[in-house]
Scaffold this active site. Structure first.
Site, PDB file in Angstrom:
ATOM      1  N   ASP A  89       0.855  -1.187   0.000  1.00 35.45           N
ATOM      2  CA  ASP A  89       0.000   0.000   0.000  1.00 35.45           C
ATOM      3  C   ASP A  89       0.891   1.238   0.000  1.00 35.45           C
ATOM      4  O   ASP A  89       2.093   1.167   0.217  1.00 35.45           O
ATOM      5  CB  ASP A  89      -0.981  -0.021   1.171  1.00 35.45           C
ATOM      6  N   GLY A  91       1.028   4.053   1.806  1.00 29.95           N
ATOM      7  CA  GLY A  91       1.296   4.875   2.982  1.00 29.95           C
ATOM      8  C   GLY A  91       0.219   5.904   3.222  1.00 29.95           C
ATOM      9  O   GLY A  91       0.176   6.545   4.283  1.00 29.95           O
ATOM     10  N   PHE A  93      -3.020   5.573   3.815  1.00 24.85           N
ATOM     11  CA  PHE A  93      -3.927   5.286   4.928  1.00 24.85           C
ATOM     12  C   PHE A  93      -3.252   5.563   6.269  1.00 24.85           C
ATOM     13  O   PHE A  93      -3.880   6.038   7.213  1.00 24.85           O
ATOM     14  CB  PHE A  93      -4.429   3.845   4.876  1.00 24.85           C
ATOM     15  N   ASP A 271      -8.407  -7.135   1.201  1.00 20.79           N
ATOM     16  CA  ASP A 271      -7.424  -7.313   2.271  1.00 20.79           C
ATOM     17  C   ASP A 271      -8.050  -6.807   3.548  1.00 20.79           C
ATOM     18  O   ASP A 271      -8.923  -5.935   3.523  1.00 20.79           O
ATOM     19  CB  ASP A 271      -6.139  -6.525   1.993  1.00 20.79           C
ATOM     20  N   CYS A 309     -13.329 -27.904   8.961  1.00 13.76           N
ATOM     21  CA  CYS A 309     -12.099 -27.251   8.510  1.00 13.76           C
ATOM     22  C   CYS A 309     -10.960 -28.262   8.524  1.00 13.76           C
ATOM     23  O   CYS A 309     -10.826 -29.039   9.470  1.00 13.76           O
ATOM     24  CB  CYS A 309     -11.783 -26.074   9.430  1.00 13.76           C
ATOM     25  N   CYS A 311      -7.674 -27.256   8.212  1.00 19.21           N
ATOM     26  CA  CYS A 311      -6.427 -26.499   8.399  1.00 19.21           C
ATOM     27  C   CYS A 311      -5.493 -27.270   9.327  1.00 19.21           C
ATOM     28  O   CYS A 311      -5.922 -28.199  10.021  1.00 19.21           O
ATOM     29  CB  CYS A 311      -6.730 -25.104   8.961  1.00 19.21           C
ATOM     30  N   CYS A 314      -6.933 -27.438  12.976  1.00 19.73           N
ATOM     31  CA  CYS A 314      -8.105 -28.303  13.185  1.00 19.73           C
ATOM     32  C   CYS A 314      -7.755 -29.782  13.008  1.00 19.73           C
ATOM     33  O   CYS A 314      -8.388 -30.644  13.613  1.00 19.73           O
ATOM     34  CB  CYS A 314      -9.239 -27.891  12.248  1.00 19.73           C
ATOM     35  N   HIS A 340      -5.513 -20.669  11.790  1.00 14.39           N
ATOM     36  CA  HIS A 340      -6.885 -21.122  11.496  1.00 14.39           C
ATOM     37  C   HIS A 340      -7.670 -20.042  10.754  1.00 14.39           C
ATOM     38  O   HIS A 340      -8.309 -20.323   9.727  1.00 14.39           O
ATOM     39  CB  HIS A 340      -7.627 -21.505  12.783  1.00 14.39           C
TER      40      HIS A 340
END
Length: 376
Positions: A89, A91, A93, A271, A309, A311, A314, A340
């Site tokens: 990005d 800068g 923000f 994002d 899930c 992952c 999990c 997770h």
């Protein structure tokens, strides 16, 4: 290069090809502010968590270790050992969020470092040079992020300045990409649509910046005070004027429900710090809704965070164990929780793409909207 593969209503299924690989869209970009995801997640972990794009922060990396240091070490990809796309990005923000410390002028913005208080000047050219040193795949244009609501006159003046800044960003990016010692001479530039909650200013701004033929277009300045309904209304107003052959990126958004609704309205990229930030406090996303793993009812619960899930967390650990780690202040608790949540978000995008491929996204949306936002 963006290739539109399929649509369902306004929703788009596509591919976005970059010098660092092809992104399947819609996609969620995982936020690694200082070249790392908070919570002890490495670049190698991110691959297992299905991350396609990592987002890093121009302002924070400029402050430390310094973009010149990253450049000397071969750019962000080498620095953090990540061979997939990176978006930085601008800068803008951070300048907005440091409002009490800043002074905005036509040349750029003067503000104070949050680390040591030193005065920093950043304008379009400085932002492009920093991002060129970082050698990200995609650089964001330097803009002013306006608070919602703001007076109409101020918004109009700010948007006009953001457009002038964008032209300067493009000129400087073209110059930097032509230099023989630039690390990534194929760095892309995304412009940012602004305009607060004023539909007509938003639409005119998108028309104006679409003429610059940039690599992608973001909708900025949302999720900063307006309601979700206002955000959806603005996306619907702006979308018809965003180039069809370029990716659209909704900045800083959001919840799983926000993402589904924005995909439905034609957005390709997202994002948000929410999955990692919430995880560190024990708020975990599941296919049945949101749980607070720190609640007492999970103390003896030996089931996984989410039975649907697969992952790494999990597959290997119980709710009781993750809860214990977080309550005990163990670093591993944060790491597992963040893993997770990131896996959940990236799997959500995978399911969105699958349903767009099959023409069943409307049904997926109807089934999941009432569920994913509820707290269990």
């Amino acid at each position: 290069m963006y290739t539109l593969l399929k649509t369902e209503g306004a929703a788009r299924r596509g591919t976005f090809t970059t010098v660092h690989g092809t992104v399947q869209t819609p996609a969620f970009m995982n936020v690694g502010t200082s070249a790392a995801i908070k919570g002890g997640i490495s670049s190698l972990d991110l691959k297992e968590l299905k991350c396609q794009v990592e987002l890093c922060n121009t302002y924070h990396l400029h402050i430390r270790p310094g973009d010149d240091v990253v450049r000397d070490l071969g750019g962000l990809h080498r620095f953090m050992n990540w061979d997939r796309p990176i978006l930085t990005d601008s800068g803008g923000f951070q300048v907005f969020s440091l409002a009490s410390l800043r002074k905005i002028e036509e040349a750029g913005v003067t503000f104070s470092s949050h680390v040591d208080g030193r005065r920093i000047f950043m304008g379009p050219e400085e932002s492009m040079r920093i991002q060129s040193n970082l050698a990200s795949t995609i650089a964001m244009a330097f803009d002013e992020c306006i608070e919602n609501p703001s007076p109409r006159d101020y918004v109009a003046q700010s948007v006009a300045r953001t457009t002038r800044w964008l032209r300067r960003c493009k000129a400087e990016m073209d110059r930097l990409n032509s230099l023989p010692d630039t690390i990534n001479p194929q760095q892309m530039l995304f412009g940012i649509n602004q305009g607060g909650t004023y539909d007509d200013i938003r639409i005119q701004h998108m028309k104006d910046i679409a003429q610059l033929d940039l690599d992608g277009y973001a909708i900025g300045g949302l999720a900063v005070g307006e309601t979700a309904e206002e955000m959806y209304r603005i996306i619907e107003a702006v979308e018809p004027f965003a180039p069809k052959d370029k990716p659209r990126y909704l900045m800083g958004v959001g919840t799983p429900v926000n993402i589904i609704e924005a995909v439905w309205r034609g957005v390709d990229l997202f994002d948000c710090v929410m999955p990692s930030r919430n995880a560190r406090h024990g708020h975990l996303f599941t296919w049945d809704g949101i749980i607070n793993i720190q609640n007492n009812k999970y103390q003896r619960d030996d089931s996984p965070i989410d039975s649907r899930c697969d992952c790494p967390v999990c597959r290997n650990h119980s709710r009781a164990y993750v809860r214990h780690l977080l309550r005990a202040g163990e670093m591993l608790g944060m790491r597992l929780a963040v893993q997770h949540n990131l896996y959940f978000y990236n799997t959500l995008m995978e399911k969105i793409r699958e349903n767009l491929d099959q023409g069943t996204f409307a049904r997926f949306r109807a089934e999941n909207l009432p569920v994913l936002g509820r707290r269990i």
